[in-house]
Scaffold this active site. Sequence first.
Site, short mmCIF file in Angstrom:
data_model
loop_
_atom_site.label_atom_id
_atom_site.label_comp_id
_atom_site.label_asym_id
_atom_site.label_seq_id
_atom_site.Cartn_x
_atom_site.Cartn_y
_atom_site.Cartn_z
N GLU A 93 0.68 -1.20 -0.01
CA GLU A 93 -0.03 -0.01 0.05
C GLU A 93 0.76 1.27 -0.07
O GLU A 93 1.87 1.06 0.62
CB GLU A 93 -0.88 0.09 1.37
CG GLU A 93 -1.69 -1.23 1.43
CD GLU A 93 -2.62 -1.25 2.56
OE1 GLU A 93 -1.98 -0.49 3.54
OE2 GLU A 93 -3.39 -2.42 2.82
N LYS A 106 2.53 4.50 1.46
CA LYS A 106 2.47 5.24 2.65
C LYS A 106 2.42 6.79 2.66
O LYS A 106 2.82 7.28 2.25
CB LYS A 106 4.07 4.96 2.97
CG LYS A 106 4.39 5.25 4.76
CD LYS A 106 5.54 4.91 5.11
CE LYS A 106 5.88 5.10 6.78
NZ LYS A 106 5.57 6.22 7.44
N ARG A 162 -1.76 9.13 11.56
CA ARG A 162 -2.77 8.04 11.69
C ARG A 162 -3.92 8.53 12.29
O ARG A 162 -4.05 9.28 13.50
CB ARG A 162 -1.97 6.94 12.54
CG ARG A 162 -2.54 5.84 12.97
CD ARG A 162 -1.93 4.64 11.94
NE ARG A 162 -2.42 3.26 12.37
CZ ARG A 162 -1.42 2.35 12.63
NH1 ARG A 162 -0.15 2.74 12.66
NH2 ARG A 162 -1.88 1.12 12.48
N ARG A 168 -2.07 8.81 16.63
CA ARG A 168 -1.03 7.72 16.73
C ARG A 168 -0.48 7.46 18.14
O ARG A 168 -0.25 6.27 18.50
CB ARG A 168 0.14 8.40 15.85
CG ARG A 168 1.49 7.87 16.27
CD ARG A 168 1.69 6.22 15.68
NE ARG A 168 3.27 5.95 15.45
CZ ARG A 168 3.86 5.61 16.82
NH1 ARG A 168 3.31 5.49 17.61
NH2 ARG A 168 5.01 5.66 16.28
N GLU A 182 -5.20 6.41 7.65
CA GLU A 182 -4.11 7.62 7.69
C GLU A 182 -4.76 8.87 7.08
O GLU A 182 -5.30 8.46 6.09
CB GLU A 182 -2.96 7.21 6.90
CG GLU A 182 -1.83 8.14 6.82
CD GLU A 182 -0.71 8.21 8.11
OE1 GLU A 182 -1.04 7.52 8.98
OE2 GLU A 182 0.22 8.90 7.90
N PHE A 202 -7.10 1.32 6.16
CA PHE A 202 -6.60 0.14 5.69
C PHE A 202 -6.92 -1.07 6.64
O PHE A 202 -6.24 -1.92 6.31
CB PHE A 202 -5.21 0.33 5.72
CG PHE A 202 -4.71 1.19 6.69
CD1 PHE A 202 -4.15 0.42 8.08
CD2 PHE A 202 -3.99 2.55 6.37
CE1 PHE A 202 -3.62 1.09 8.97
CE2 PHE A 202 -3.20 3.14 7.33
CZ PHE A 202 -3.03 2.75 8.75
N ARG A 206 5.63 -3.90 16.94
CA ARG A 206 6.63 -3.32 15.79
C ARG A 206 7.23 -4.70 15.37
O ARG A 206 8.11 -5.05 15.92
CB ARG A 206 7.44 -2.15 16.02
CG ARG A 206 8.31 -1.49 14.92
CD ARG A 206 9.27 -0.81 15.39
NE ARG A 206 8.44 0.52 15.92
CZ ARG A 206 8.16 1.57 15.17
NH1 ARG A 206 8.09 1.62 14.01
NH2 ARG A 206 7.84 2.73 15.78
N LYS A 235 8.01 -0.93 6.46
CA LYS A 235 7.73 0.15 5.67
C LYS A 235 9.39 0.33 4.71
O LYS A 235 10.34 -0.26 5.22
CB LYS A 235 7.78 1.50 6.41
CG LYS A 235 9.01 1.76 7.39
CD LYS A 235 8.64 3.02 8.20
CE LYS A 235 9.61 3.10 9.45
NZ LYS A 235 9.48 4.25 10.24
P1 ATP Z 1 7.29 7.38 10.22
O1 ATP Z 1 7.98 8.15 11.30
O2 ATP Z 1 8.36 6.69 9.36
O3 ATP Z 1 6.08 8.02 9.61
P2 ATP Z 1 6.14 6.19 12.46
O4 ATP Z 1 7.52 6.15 13.45
O5 ATP Z 1 5.30 7.56 12.63
O6 ATP Z 1 6.88 6.27 10.99
P3 ATP Z 1 6.02 3.60 11.68
O7 ATP Z 1 5.53 2.30 12.15
O8 ATP Z 1 7.26 3.71 11.53
O9 ATP Z 1 5.38 4.79 12.64
O10 ATP Z 1 5.28 3.83 10.22
C1 ATP Z 1 4.07 3.60 10.33
C2 ATP Z 1 3.19 4.60 10.05
O11 ATP Z 1 2.88 5.07 8.81
C3 ATP Z 1 1.78 4.41 10.56
O12 ATP Z 1 1.76 4.51 11.90
C4 ATP Z 1 0.84 5.41 9.71
O13 ATP Z 1 0.67 6.60 10.45
C5 ATP Z 1 1.55 5.70 8.57
N1 ATP Z 1 1.21 4.89 7.18
C6 ATP Z 1 0.99 5.55 6.04
N2 ATP Z 1 0.32 4.61 5.30
C7 ATP Z 1 0.01 3.40 5.61
C8 ATP Z 1 -0.66 2.31 5.27
N3 ATP Z 1 -0.89 2.25 4.12
N4 ATP Z 1 -0.48 1.36 6.16
C9 ATP Z 1 -0.04 1.36 7.74
N5 ATP Z 1 0.41 2.54 8.09
C10 ATP Z 1 0.36 3.67 6.99
#
Ligand code: ATP
Length: 590
Positions: free
Chosen positions: A246, A248, A253, A283, A313, A353, A427, A433
């Site tokens: 999917e 990003k 969130r 988030r 998101e 999602f 996690r 990602k």
């Molecule tokens: P980053 O700092 O890279 O944005 P993060 O630290 O906020 O990441 P991660 O677990 O690293 O959190 O990355 C997942 C985040 O990406 C999710 O919390 C969500 O907010 C975002 N996201 C965007 N698109 C999607 C998707 N299709 N599926 C899941 N998460 C997604």
Amino acid sequence: MEFRDLSKYFEKMEATTKRLELTDLLSQLFNESTPDEIDKIAYLTQGRLAPFYEPIEIGMAEKMVEQALSRAYGIERDQVGALATKLGDWGKVAAELNQKSNFKNQSFSVEEVHNKLLEIALTTGAGSVEKKISALSDLLKLVDYLSARYLVRIPLGTMRLGIGDPTVLDALSHAKAGDKSLRPILEEAYNKTSDLGLVSKTFWSGGVDGVKKVKVVVGKPIRPQLTERLPDPKSVVDKLGEVAVEPKYDGFRVQIHFNKHKSIGFMTSDGELKETNVKIFSRNLEDMSHMFPELAASALSDVKAEEAILDGEAIAYNPLSGEFLPFQETTKRRRKHNIAQSAKDLPLKAFIFDCLYYQGEDLMGKTYRERRALVGQIVKSDTLVPADQIITSSTKELEDFLADKIQAGLEGVVVKKLDTPYQAGSRNFNWVKLKRHNAGELNDTVDCVLLGYIFGTGKRTDFGVGALLAGVYDKEKDEFVSLCKIGTGLTDEEFREIRKRSERFARTNKPARVNSNIVPSVWLEPKIVIEVLADEITRSPVHTAGKIADEPGYALRFPRLVNFRSDDKRPEDATTVDEIISLYSQQYKK
Ligand code: ATP
């Protein structure tokens, strides 16, 4: 339990910053608690009356507390204020005034005090300031000095016992099993409900079996499933096989809970607490229900379900061109003023999602394939949109999809294993990602917590900041450890912003739960989360991140500030030491 006995425990906890001692004290305290009061004790120990995500705040500023103290102990307000300046802590002021002027020591149970404080919190509207002051002063009049000390710290939000959620979970386990062995079971229930009160009460009344049966609840936020990192499409396909891919989306969130027929809790709206049918959590599980009215309305009117929990998101778009806006623009929707106007100027779409609960059924154990299929069936509107997706086991297809998304200005993709359950708060490699790759830089940013600032020389002294001491979260030890100093590369504007945001967290002594060998000019309570980009992770003898005995720790080379992230991350949501170690080992595989 009596509140004065609880206060004695608070006093002992305040006297130590050692986690083992804190856990020990807390488990003794829990062992003296009944199932009817343990939830309140869990909240009060963290300076709250309800789980952190409930918008239930006592809402008393220093001036109101000053007035309550003045009235309770018959001292002029300016004298109370002068004493506060001298002692630097309203808790101490309350205790001292109480000791001087009051020989009452009426007994109140924890439940009685909790109820009274809750009444104060729920008092809103006209005349509420006066009512709150007199309710607090009535209580202060009757209690002993230790109770008074904590009774003013709770409304002011200055309990600061340094007890994080993992410590509470460990203490619950210790109290029943004598060790940490029950922590994983307790943590699973906590991850599903985010409610330490509910978990402790269930544990006390229903034992381990009761805790194992805890289900998700509409209205209680589920800790979001997070993503691991892999360096490139080939390693993803090698490790995960067939996956859903999917985009990003670069927004924030949102976890949307609703029941079309029943209230699912409170929300604040124009300063009032109101019952609500929809809740939206960020988030970091903060209640954002009132801030995104268009998402709330669409959940109630467009989703084909009477009750559900959706995960997605949200991104802002330009209402004229329909184009999506960059993260910096989207994030403006989290500012707390002018909500109606910003909903017009920067409307949101949420890409959904996942579905975690549907028509009375907890879906956490179902596979992603099933949960995602349900999203396709029940979500369909211009505001709530199922996330775009392909299913593939081909490296080439994954590469093309990633290239296409990067071309379109997105950050990258999220890849998900199809046959896995939703693991709240985890996690792991169920979700990975994959981001744009920048040569010479780590392939991901690191979320750091500010631990202090170091006064500079020259021009920067004007702002009172020269460099920042930043750290990450050590989940095992529930403490914040140092990872880098950020100096160069910050604009004057950024320095000013940091100064403004951090002023209220400045401390002269090292705050609880902070572990750093570098002593900054000013310590900061670990509250402010910043996103940092660096060239590399190196081993370092000076920093405490990942440091074990004489072995070096880890550090960031050439760290620079990318964004402030406190709006969507709690300090415990910052990057963890484990992640730093895994990023360190990945960088050499490139
Ligand atoms: P980053 O700092 O890279 O944005 P993060 O630290 O906020 O990441 P991660 O677990 O690293 O959190 O990355 C997942 C985040 O990406 C999710 O919390 C969500 O907010 C975002 N996201 C965007 N698109 C999607 C998707 N299709 N599926 C899941 N998460 C997604």
